[in-house]
Scaffold this motif. Structure first.
Motif, PDB file in Angstrom:
ATOM      1  N   GLU A   1    -121.968  13.730 -39.232  1.00 35.76           N
ATOM      2  CA  GLU A   1    -122.887  12.644 -39.580  1.00 35.76           C
ATOM      3  C   GLU A   1    -122.930  12.335 -41.081  1.00 35.76           C
ATOM      4  OE1 GLU A   1    -126.597  12.496 -37.472  1.00 35.76           O
ATOM      5  OE2 GLU A   1    -125.887  13.892 -35.941  1.00 35.76           O
ATOM      6  N   LEU A   2    -121.766  12.144 -41.657  1.00 40.10           N
ATOM      7  CA  LEU A   2    -121.691  11.751 -43.068  1.00 40.10           C
ATOM      8  C   LEU A   2    -121.524  10.235 -43.176  1.00 40.10           C
ATOM      9  CD1 LEU A   2    -119.346  14.501 -44.585  1.00 40.10           C
ATOM     10  CD2 LEU A   2    -121.828  14.523 -44.359  1.00 40.10           C
ATOM     11  N   GLU A   3    -122.483   9.501 -42.630  1.00 37.90           N
ATOM     12  CA  GLU A   3    -122.346   8.039 -42.595  1.00 37.90           C
ATOM     13  C   GLU A   3    -122.974   7.332 -43.786  1.00 37.90           C
ATOM     14  OE1 GLU A   3    -123.981   9.452 -39.630  1.00 37.90           O
ATOM     15  OE2 GLU A   3    -121.975   9.880 -38.902  1.00 37.90           O
ATOM     16  N   SER A   4    -123.589   8.067 -44.681  1.00 33.21           N
ATOM     17  CA  SER A   4    -124.321   7.441 -45.784  1.00 33.21           C
ATOM     18  C   SER A   4    -123.407   6.553 -46.616  1.00 33.21           C
ATOM     19  CB  SER A   4    -124.950   8.514 -46.676  1.00 33.21           C
ATOM     20  OG  SER A   4    -125.553   7.920 -47.798  1.00 33.21           O
TER      21      SER A   4
ATOM     22  N   PHE B   1    -117.892   4.546 -38.375  1.00 33.04           N
ATOM     23  CA  PHE B   1    -117.476   5.103 -39.663  1.00 33.04           C
ATOM     24  C   PHE B   1    -116.006   4.848 -39.960  1.00 33.04           C
ATOM     25  CE2 PHE B   1    -115.606   8.360 -42.305  1.00 33.04           C
ATOM     26  CZ  PHE B   1    -116.504   8.462 -43.360  1.00 33.04           C
ATOM     27  N   TRP B   2    -115.122   5.159 -38.997  1.00 33.56           N
ATOM     28  CA  TRP B   2    -113.687   5.129 -39.284  1.00 33.56           C
ATOM     29  C   TRP B   2    -113.106   3.719 -39.292  1.00 33.56           C
ATOM     30  CZ3 TRP B   2    -111.796   9.062 -41.627  1.00 33.56           C
ATOM     31  CH2 TRP B   2    -112.377  10.322 -41.445  1.00 33.56           C
TER      32      TRP B   2
ATOM     33  N   HIS C   1    -123.703  -1.758 -41.485  1.00 36.86           N
ATOM     34  CA  HIS C   1    -125.056  -1.346 -41.113  1.00 36.86           C
ATOM     35  C   HIS C   1    -125.367  -1.635 -39.649  1.00 36.86           C
ATOM     36  CE1 HIS C   1    -126.033   0.010 -45.053  1.00 36.86           C
ATOM     37  NE2 HIS C   1    -125.802  -1.159 -45.604  1.00 36.86           N
ATOM     38  N   ASP C   2    -124.873  -2.739 -39.109  1.00 32.73           N
ATOM     39  CA  ASP C   2    -125.119  -2.988 -37.687  1.00 32.73           C
ATOM     40  C   ASP C   2    -124.487  -1.898 -36.829  1.00 32.73           C
ATOM     41  OD1 ASP C   2    -126.692  -5.209 -37.904  1.00 32.73           O
ATOM     42  OD2 ASP C   2    -125.541  -6.373 -36.465  1.00 32.73           O
ATOM     43  N   GLY C   3    -123.344  -1.427 -37.255  1.00 34.04           N
ATOM     44  CA  GLY C   3    -122.700  -0.361 -36.511  1.00 34.04           C
ATOM     45  C   GLY C   3    -123.446   0.949 -36.571  1.00 34.04           C
ATOM     46  N   ASN C   4    -124.269   1.137 -37.583  1.00 35.78           N
ATOM     47  CA  ASN C   4    -125.018   2.385 -37.743  1.00 35.78           C
ATOM     48  C   ASN C   4    -126.464   2.281 -37.267  1.00 35.78           C
ATOM     49  OD1 ASN C   4    -123.048   4.113 -38.895  1.00 35.78           O
ATOM     50  ND2 ASN C   4    -123.237   3.030 -40.837  1.00 35.78           N
TER      51      ASN C   4
END
Length: 986
Positions: free
Chosen positions: A586-589, A624-625, A767-770
């Protein structure tokens, strides 16, 4: 003689075509069909039941009272040892069950995985079917709204449509308010008229008349008290979705409406809003007070008192059942962790509540994964309970009050039955543990057993190279798996196993000199920071002796610094030639502060570990990817500088974009940026929306098929959570023996020549993806969000249709935002890659060029499209094109370039093809129904090669080829491995 099949209690394990029945009347070959649903039952192949003529405990030939001609009736009994429970085979994966009345008779109404509605009588006859839109129904309700004495069937669909069917399953009308998914439906009365009450992610209460016209809309923003919280970008204002809509009658007999509103699918419990029908504002507002999402809700009368029963949808450790007394305003709670020693302790489940009579007393009943709980209504004082286990979890529970029966929808592991429990007799409690779902579950078990036998006798042909290593970093040793793991680790190829260590306690190290205040003070609330460096090393370093390396978490998005960099370096040094894998979930920042973590922790660690068998698995979520990785502070990873260190992996709980993440991880791998890629399966993978997380599969066939697909696509770092390792251990055997051909990236020939390169991903795309946890993003006035190449990504779109111009639909034929772990990609997988165009990459990078890492056939046929996630761009970056205007060009290029591949595959199957030697291809075909498996047909169309022989490598069966095409049958929940011999070398 005419035989008709009454499908009462049907448990048929296999469907076939021509079937033999040896009867005492005559010996003839007959085709026996269930006429309503066109099933074909293969009695001759069913090894689990005894079809000898005298075995009337399983079947009998009788006079057919429903047929006026001289016909006989073949009666098939399910679970013959069970007297109070039986199963009805539907051929579909049933998610929701209810009952309705027609001609004064109660019958079952069921909704399947793809929204097909069916009416079924209690004898198992399918009365009618209606496919509706092809998208799932989030809720169904049955009630007579036309006053003709027959119930109408109401379905709240994920495409935003409310469907109304008559008692024969014919569509009476439909109503669509917005594109947002509907989530709940009931019926309320006002001035003597019945109104359908529905709503969902459009955030309104909608009253629809019996003819399908909108009578009234009450926007939830006009009365809601639910408000998002947190520091990140969050939905503004007070608003909620309609999690549950329930009609009930108060103690005076007046009809009322309960709206259970919520705004967060992971953390918030939401609010209870009580209305008089058609009133604009609630007469009472009450907190749900569970602390976690409400996944089950019912309003019942107990001893004359009206009570709201609520159950959570969350992890076992937080699961609760609450009883709220409407008159006394009192609450009672049952905390499942208090009795956790009495049931399995891991996973995510819904507490689905009901009330029944048992042993002469009223009891609360909850369906909880694979268990039914019975609690006395005075549980808080007498602690009286009964826990009834089963080997399977079920999708839904409904109580037929007219007949005093419980209905269970299909088993979550891909079942196809409805299970009927007669609760008039208390002995059902003793029988429930013995209920074994027939239908698809039995087929899967049967097919899996056959595969295991075939794998045991498989010999890899000499022409194929030695299998590549596949690293299982988190599988567990036990009495069964231990010897297998040790034997495989004695080899240097195939399945290789790390020693895995979960650390509830981590290092308490001095962060006072850390320059970033945020990360200096960050801690993960799930961990205890109590260990010294020596204690960390003494705990972890001995584990190197137990596997080919050590796997453990290095940190988490909540706190990347579980250990100091110095401690991690010492762990790397202690490997002494063995391997070490640090997982970072969870390193999505995307914050500027996270750049500090990259430069202070991850890059220094990667520099130190290069050439020392260190891998760092970046186990991220969401998009993320395909988005966050293209932020500047990740550029050293994408450059290829640390290609042997970083491993792209995923945890895809609450996600709805699996087909994108596969294309993106394979894209960075194929580009040369990274040398490997990874995959993870966990209990809650099937939880695409936490409010209804049907994610307690006891038979992990969906995991097995996902792993077969990913490994066949080249994934070599496998991070699985143990569910039933005895079942899934066949995966290890298939890797070890070379049944699964694990390809190098330059061997794969099922990659589309068309790839999509990402540049400067927009903030909307990232951001929509997260933003999948908050549910209240939908804005009816925002039309721009429907024009994006990657759209409907946030928490407001569970199971909603993808647009025609969406990447997922164009490339992978994905129709909805759900659980597409096994995408079809009929024209070859369309990779999402770093840009190759010199305009966007003016300097040479360590990773080199995409074309140089692919199979030689791609040398002159690659086409690159450019996108920022929202729209397309020209090769020079000077022109942009909206997705609706340019997607046709994109699609046409994909379809045309597919003809330059050796082959493509169509059908509801996942597939991959790789060259195993000069004149041979390996083609892997997998049942694409992740949670709704069934027998599939794959059509292979050959383009640039001429196959001379196709062989199923496990069964030895030869597949016929005609005019460059071949059809292959894939068993339910299964997979097929083909060897394709070519006329000339590829």
């Amino acid at each position: 003689m005419n035989f008709t099949l009454n499908t009462q209690n049907i448990v048929q394990y296999r469907c076939g075509q021509l079937i033999k029945i040896i009867a005492i009347i005559c010996l003839i070959q007959l085709e026996v069909r269930a006429q309503e649903n066109d099933f074909v039952y293969d009695f001759n192949k069913n090894e689990s039941l005894d079809w000898t003529a005298d075995n009337t405990s399983f079947w009998a030939i009788e006079k057919d009272p429903t047929n006026t001609i001289d016909a006989m009736h073949l009666k098939v009994i399910s679970n013959p040892k069970l007297k109070h429970i039986y199963s009805i085979e539907t051929g579909k994966t049933i998610l929701n069950v209810s009952t309705a009345v027609r001609d004064k008779t109660t019958y079952i109404v069921a909704s399947d995985f793809d929204g097909l509605l069916m009416g079924i009588d209690y004898d198992g006859n399918i009365l009618w079917q209606n496919e509706l839109s092809g998208y799932t129904n989030h809720d169904i309700w049955c009630e007579d709204i036309t006053k003709d004495g027959n119930d109408e069937i109401l379905a709240a669909n994920a495409d935003g449509t409310l469907y109304c069917l008559d008692h024969n399953g014919q569509l009476l009308w439909s109503y669509k308010h917005t594109e947002a998914p509907l989530f709940s439906v009931t019926v309320a009365h006002h001035d003597g008229n019945a109104y359908v009450v529905t709503g969902g992610f459009e955030m309104s209460i909608l009253y629809i008349n019996k003819d399908g016209g909108l009578e009234k809309e009450i926007k939830n923003t006009s009365y809601s008290v639910d408000k998002a919280w947190g520091k990140d970008v969050i939905p503004t204002g007070k608003k909620h979705i309609n999690n549950f809509l329930k009609k009930f009658y108060d103690e005076e007999g007046s009809e009322r409406l309960l709206v259970q509103g919520t705004h967060n699918g992971n953390a918030g419990d939401g609010t209870l809003y009580f209305f008089e029908p058609f009133e604009d504002t609630p007469y009472e507002i009450v907190s749900a007070d569970l602390g976690k999402p409400v996944g089950g809700l019912n309003v019942v009368k107990v001893d004359g008192k009206v009570k709201v029963l609520m159950g959570t949808s969350t992890a076992v450790t937080d699961s609760q059942f609450e009883v709220y007394d409407l008159k006394d305003k009192t609450r009672e709670y049952i905390f499942f962790p208090d009795i956790q020693k009495e049931f399995d302790r891991f996973g995510y489940r819904i507490v689905e509540p009901e009330v029944i009579e048992f042993e002469g007393k009223t009891n609360y009943l909850t369906l909880f994964g694979s268990r039914i709980f019975l609690f006395s209504t005075t549980y808080s004082s007498d602690d009286e309970r009964k826990i009834i286990p089963n080997n399977y979890a079920f999708n839904d529970l409904f109580k037929d009050t007219q007949n005093n029966r419980l209905l269970l929808a299909s088993a979550q592991s891909g079942g196809s039955c409805i299970h009927v429990i007669d609760i008039n007799n208390n002995d059902w409690v003793e029988e429930f543990p013995a209920l074994e779902p027939p239908g698809n579950i039995a087929k899967i078990l049967d097919n899996s057993a056959s595969v295991r036998e075939q794998v045991a006798s498989f010999q890899r042909p000499n022409r194929e190279r030695e299998p590549l290593e596949v690293y299982f970093v988190s599988d567990e040793k036990d009495e069964y798996t231990g010897p297998i793991i040790e034997a495989m680790n004695s080899n240097s190829y195939g399945a290789q196993f790390y020693a895995n260590k979960h650390m509830p306690k981590v290092e308490n190290w001095d962060r006072s000199a850390m320059e970033n205040e945020t990360y200096k003070n960050k801690r993960d609330g799930r961990k205890k920071y109590t260990l010294t460096q020596d204690e960390v090393l003494s705990t972890l370093t001995p584990l190197y002796e137990e596997g080919i390396g050590l796997n453990t978490w290095g940190g988490h998005g909540n706190d990347p610094y579980f250990y100091s960099v110095d401690t991690k370096k010492k762990l790397i040094d202690a490997a002494k030639g063995k391997r070490i894998n640090f997982i970072y979930p969870e390193l999505e920042s995307t914050s500027a502060e996270f750049e500090f973590v990259m430069n202070d922790l991850l890059y220094p660690l990667a520099e130190y570990g290069k050439g020392k068998n260190l891998t760092i698995s970046i186990r991220t979520k969401h998009l993320f990817w395909s988005s966050v990785i293209y932020k500047p502070f990740w550029s050293r990873v994408l450059s290829g500088e640390f290609s042997d260190v970083f491993v792209p992996s995923m945890e895809e709980t609450t996600d709805k974009t699996m087909e994108i993440s596969i294309a993106a991880r394979m894209g960075v791998w194929s580009s040369g940026a990274l040398d490997n890629w990874g995959v993870r399966s966990a209990r809650d993978n099937p939880s695409y929306i936490r409010l209804r997380q049907r994610s307690h599969q006891m038979l992990p066939n969906h995991f097995l098929r996902q792993m077969v697909y990913n490994i066949s696509c080249g994934a070599r770092y496998i991070n699985n959570f143990a569910v039933d390792q005895q079942y899934t251990s066949v995966l290890w055997e298939m890797v070890e023996k070379g049944v699964i051909y694990v390809p190098k990236r330059e061997e794969i020939v099922s990659i589309s020549p068309v790839h999509l390169s990402i540049i400067n991903p927009t903030e909307r795309f990232i951001h929509d993806g997260n933003r999948v946890k908050w549910l209240t993003w939908f804005d009816e006035g925002r039309k721009d969000e429907t024009n994006m190449l990657f759209d409907r990504l946030n928490g407001s779109w569970p199971a909603s249709p993808t647009n025609e111009w969406d990447f997922s639909r164009i490339t992978a034929n994905v129709k909805d935002r759900r659980l597409n772990f096994l995408p079809t990609y009929p024209n070859g997988i369309v990779l999402i890659t770093p840009p190759q165009n010199k305009h966007f990459v003016p300097e040479e990078l360590p990773r080199g060029n995409l074309v140089d890492h692919l199979h030689p056939l791609y040398k002159d046929i690659l086409s690159e499209f450019i996108s920022d996630g929202d729209q397309f761009y020209s090769a020079d970056g000077n022109s942009s094109f909206t997705a609706p205007s340019y997607s046709a060009t994109f699609k046409e290029e994909i379809e045309e370039k597919a003809k330059l591949l050796p082959l493509n595959v169509t059908g509801d199957v996942a597939w991959v093809a790789a060259q195993s030697d000069a004149k041979h291809l390996r083609v892997t075909l997998i049942d694409g129904g992740y949670l709704n498996p069934s027998a599939k047909t794959a059509k292979l169309t050959f383009h640039t090669v001429n196959p001379v022989k196709i062989t199923d490598i496990l069964s030895g069966k030869t597949i016929s080829v005609s005019s460059g095409e071949a059809e292959v049958e894939i068993p339910c929940g299964g997979f097929i491995f083909l060897d394709v011999e070519l006329q000339t070398a590829l």
